[in-house]
Design a protein around this motif. Structure first.
Motif, PDB file in Angstrom:
ATOM      1  N   PRO A 230       0.845  -1.194   0.000  1.00  0.00           N
ATOM      2  CA  PRO A 230       0.000   0.000   0.000  1.00  0.00           C
ATOM      3  C   PRO A 230       0.886   1.253   0.000  1.00  0.00           C
ATOM      4  CG  PRO A 230      -0.593  -1.483   1.811  1.00  0.00           C
ATOM      5  CD  PRO A 230       0.656  -2.005   1.201  1.00  0.00           C
ATOM      6  N   LYS A 231       0.453   2.269  -0.714  1.00  0.00           N
ATOM      7  CA  LYS A 231       1.201   3.527  -0.718  1.00  0.00           C
ATOM      8  C   LYS A 231       1.125   4.172   0.664  1.00  0.00           C
ATOM      9  CE  LYS A 231       0.729   4.734  -5.582  1.00  0.00           C
ATOM     10  NZ  LYS A 231       0.183   5.700  -6.559  1.00  0.00           N
ATOM     11  N   ASN A 232       2.130   5.001   0.977  1.00  0.00           N
ATOM     12  CA  ASN A 232       2.103   5.745   2.231  1.00  0.00           C
ATOM     13  C   ASN A 232       0.863   6.619   2.268  1.00  0.00           C
ATOM     14  OD1 ASN A 232       4.519   4.699   3.161  1.00  0.00           O
ATOM     15  ND2 ASN A 232       5.732   6.294   2.206  1.00  0.00           N
ATOM     16  N   GLY A 233       0.223   6.655   3.426  1.00  0.00           N
ATOM     17  CA  GLY A 233      -0.979   7.452   3.579  1.00  0.00           C
ATOM     18  C   GLY A 233      -2.262   6.703   3.268  1.00  0.00           C
ATOM     19  N   VAL A 234      -2.152   5.521   2.688  1.00  0.00           N
ATOM     20  CA  VAL A 234      -3.337   4.705   2.393  1.00  0.00           C
ATOM     21  C   VAL A 234      -3.611   3.815   3.599  1.00  0.00           C
ATOM     22  CG1 VAL A 234      -4.258   2.854   0.934  1.00  0.00           C
ATOM     23  CG2 VAL A 234      -2.936   4.710  -0.092  1.00  0.00           C
ATOM     24  N   LEU A 235      -4.857   3.786   4.033  1.00  0.00           N
ATOM     25  CA  LEU A 235      -5.215   2.926   5.162  1.00  0.00           C
ATOM     26  C   LEU A 235      -4.878   1.475   4.851  1.00  0.00           C
ATOM     27  CD1 LEU A 235      -8.682   4.343   6.287  1.00  0.00           C
ATOM     28  CD2 LEU A 235      -6.477   4.592   7.432  1.00  0.00           C
ATOM     29  N   ASP A 236      -4.358   0.778   5.851  1.00  0.00           N
ATOM     30  CA  ASP A 236      -3.974  -0.627   5.696  1.00  0.00           C
ATOM     31  C   ASP A 236      -4.600  -1.430   6.831  1.00  0.00           C
ATOM     32  OD1 ASP A 236      -2.782  -3.060   5.260  1.00  0.00           O
ATOM     33  OD2 ASP A 236      -0.739  -2.373   5.585  1.00  0.00           O
ATOM     34  N   PRO A 237      -5.887  -1.801   6.704  1.00  0.00           N
ATOM     35  CA  PRO A 237      -6.554  -2.519   7.795  1.00  0.00           C
ATOM     36  C   PRO A 237      -5.904  -3.862   8.118  1.00  0.00           C
ATOM     37  CG  PRO A 237      -8.021  -2.284   5.889  1.00  0.00           C
ATOM     38  CD  PRO A 237      -6.769  -1.525   5.604  1.00  0.00           C
ATOM     39  N   GLN A 238      -5.382  -4.544   7.119  1.00  0.00           N
ATOM     40  CA  GLN A 238      -4.721  -5.821   7.379  1.00  0.00           C
ATOM     41  C   GLN A 238      -3.460  -5.597   8.210  1.00  0.00           C
ATOM     42  OE1 GLN A 238      -3.551  -8.013   3.875  1.00  0.00           O
ATOM     43  NE2 GLN A 238      -3.338  -9.912   5.013  1.00  0.00           N
ATOM     44  N   GLY A 239      -2.686  -4.597   7.871  1.00  0.00           N
ATOM     45  CA  GLY A 239      -1.484  -4.275   8.647  1.00  0.00           C
ATOM     46  C   GLY A 239      -1.832  -3.896  10.078  1.00  0.00           C
ATOM     47  N   LYS A 240      -2.902  -3.083  10.240  1.00  0.00           N
ATOM     48  CA  LYS A 240      -3.342  -2.697  11.586  1.00  0.00           C
ATOM     49  C   LYS A 240      -3.743  -3.924  12.399  1.00  0.00           C
ATOM     50  CE  LYS A 240      -3.533   1.917  11.405  1.00  0.00           C
ATOM     51  NZ  LYS A 240      -2.405   2.624  11.925  1.00  0.00           N
ATOM     52  N   ALA A 241      -4.472  -4.853  11.777  1.00  0.00           N
ATOM     53  CA  ALA A 241      -4.907  -6.065  12.477  1.00  0.00           C
ATOM     54  C   ALA A 241      -3.711  -6.922  12.884  1.00  0.00           C
ATOM     55  CB  ALA A 241      -5.857  -6.866  11.591  1.00  0.00           C
ATOM     56  N   ILE A 242      -2.727  -7.032  12.002  1.00  0.00           N
ATOM     57  CA  ILE A 242      -1.524  -7.800  12.325  1.00  0.00           C
ATOM     58  C   ILE A 242      -0.775  -7.146  13.487  1.00  0.00           C
ATOM     59  CG2 ILE A 242       0.754  -8.509  11.474  1.00  0.00           C
ATOM     60  CD1 ILE A 242      -0.607  -8.771   8.670  1.00  0.00           C
ATOM     61  N   GLY A 243      -0.623  -5.813  13.421  1.00  0.00           N
ATOM     62  CA  GLY A 243       0.063  -5.099  14.501  1.00  0.00           C
ATOM     63  C   GLY A 243      -0.638  -5.288  15.832  1.00  0.00           C
ATOM     64  N   HIS A 244      -1.965  -5.204  15.821  1.00  0.00           N
ATOM     65  CA  HIS A 244      -2.738  -5.401  17.049  1.00  0.00           C
ATOM     66  C   HIS A 244      -2.566  -6.826  17.577  1.00  0.00           C
ATOM     67  CE1 HIS A 244      -5.872  -5.083  20.015  1.00  0.00           C
ATOM     68  NE2 HIS A 244      -6.546  -6.079  19.446  1.00  0.00           N
ATOM     69  N   ALA A 245      -2.644  -7.804  16.686  1.00  0.00           N
ATOM     70  CA  ALA A 245      -2.498  -9.205  17.100  1.00  0.00           C
ATOM     71  C   ALA A 245      -1.110  -9.469  17.680  1.00  0.00           C
ATOM     72  CB  ALA A 245      -2.765 -10.132  15.917  1.00  0.00           C
ATOM     73  N   LEU A 246      -0.082  -8.869  17.100  1.00  0.00           N
ATOM     74  CA  LEU A 246       1.265  -9.051  17.637  1.00  0.00           C
ATOM     75  C   LEU A 246       1.359  -8.498  19.056  1.00  0.00           C
ATOM     76  CD1 LEU A 246       3.407  -8.197  14.480  1.00  0.00           C
ATOM     77  CD2 LEU A 246       3.142 -10.447  15.556  1.00  0.00           C
ATOM     78  N   GLY A 247       0.744  -7.338  19.288  1.00  0.00           N
ATOM     79  CA  GLY A 247       0.731  -6.775  20.637  1.00  0.00           C
ATOM     80  C   GLY A 247      -0.007  -7.672  21.608  1.00  0.00           C
ATOM     81  N   THR A 248      -1.126  -8.231  21.170  1.00  0.00           N
ATOM     82  CA  THR A 248      -1.907  -9.147  22.002  1.00  0.00           C
ATOM     83  C   THR A 248      -1.108 -10.396  22.359  1.00  0.00           C
ATOM     84  OG1 THR A 248      -3.949  -8.366  20.992  1.00  0.00           O
ATOM     85  CG2 THR A 248      -4.057 -10.486  22.091  1.00  0.00           C
ATOM     86  N   LEU A 249      -0.243 -10.823  21.449  1.00  0.00           N
ATOM     87  CA  LEU A 249       0.580 -12.012  21.694  1.00  0.00           C
ATOM     88  C   LEU A 249       1.813 -11.710  22.535  1.00  0.00           C
ATOM     89  CD1 LEU A 249       0.378 -13.659  18.158  1.00  0.00           C
ATOM     90  CD2 LEU A 249      -0.686 -14.479  20.275  1.00  0.00           C
ATOM     91  N   GLY A 250       1.966 -10.458  22.954  1.00  0.00           N
ATOM     92  CA  GLY A 250       3.064 -10.112  23.848  1.00  0.00           C
ATOM     93  C   GLY A 250       4.307  -9.581  23.163  1.00  0.00           C
TER      94      GLY A 250
END
Length: 79
Positions: free
Chosen positions: A9-29
């Protein structure tokens, strides 16, 4: 000749999949993970033997089919 096309995705374009992955990584510690961007990798095997011609051909494929040029960018490299 094998090539790898990476589409992101270009910079500035929303990336819901990336956000979900980032959130899941935080949840996993996994602490300290910053922004996560998710894209796709396409590997191509072309009959072309000239590396520069193969890169040009793969770039044209990306512009016409593999990437949505409005919201995505791509790179091409020899694999």
């Amino acid at each position: 000749m094998k090539l790898r096309v990476t589409v992101m995705p270009k910079n500035g374009v929303l990336d819901p999949q990336g956000k979900a992955i980032g959130h899941a990584l935080g949840t996993l510690g996994f602490a300290g993970v910053g922004e996560v961007r998710a894209g796709k990798v396409i590997e191509l095997e072309l009959a072309e033997t000239d590396p520069e011609a193969a890169k040009r051909q793969a770039g044209e494929m990306a512009r016409r089919l593999l990437a949505n040029m409005v919201i995505e960018s791509f790179s091409v490299e020899l694999a």
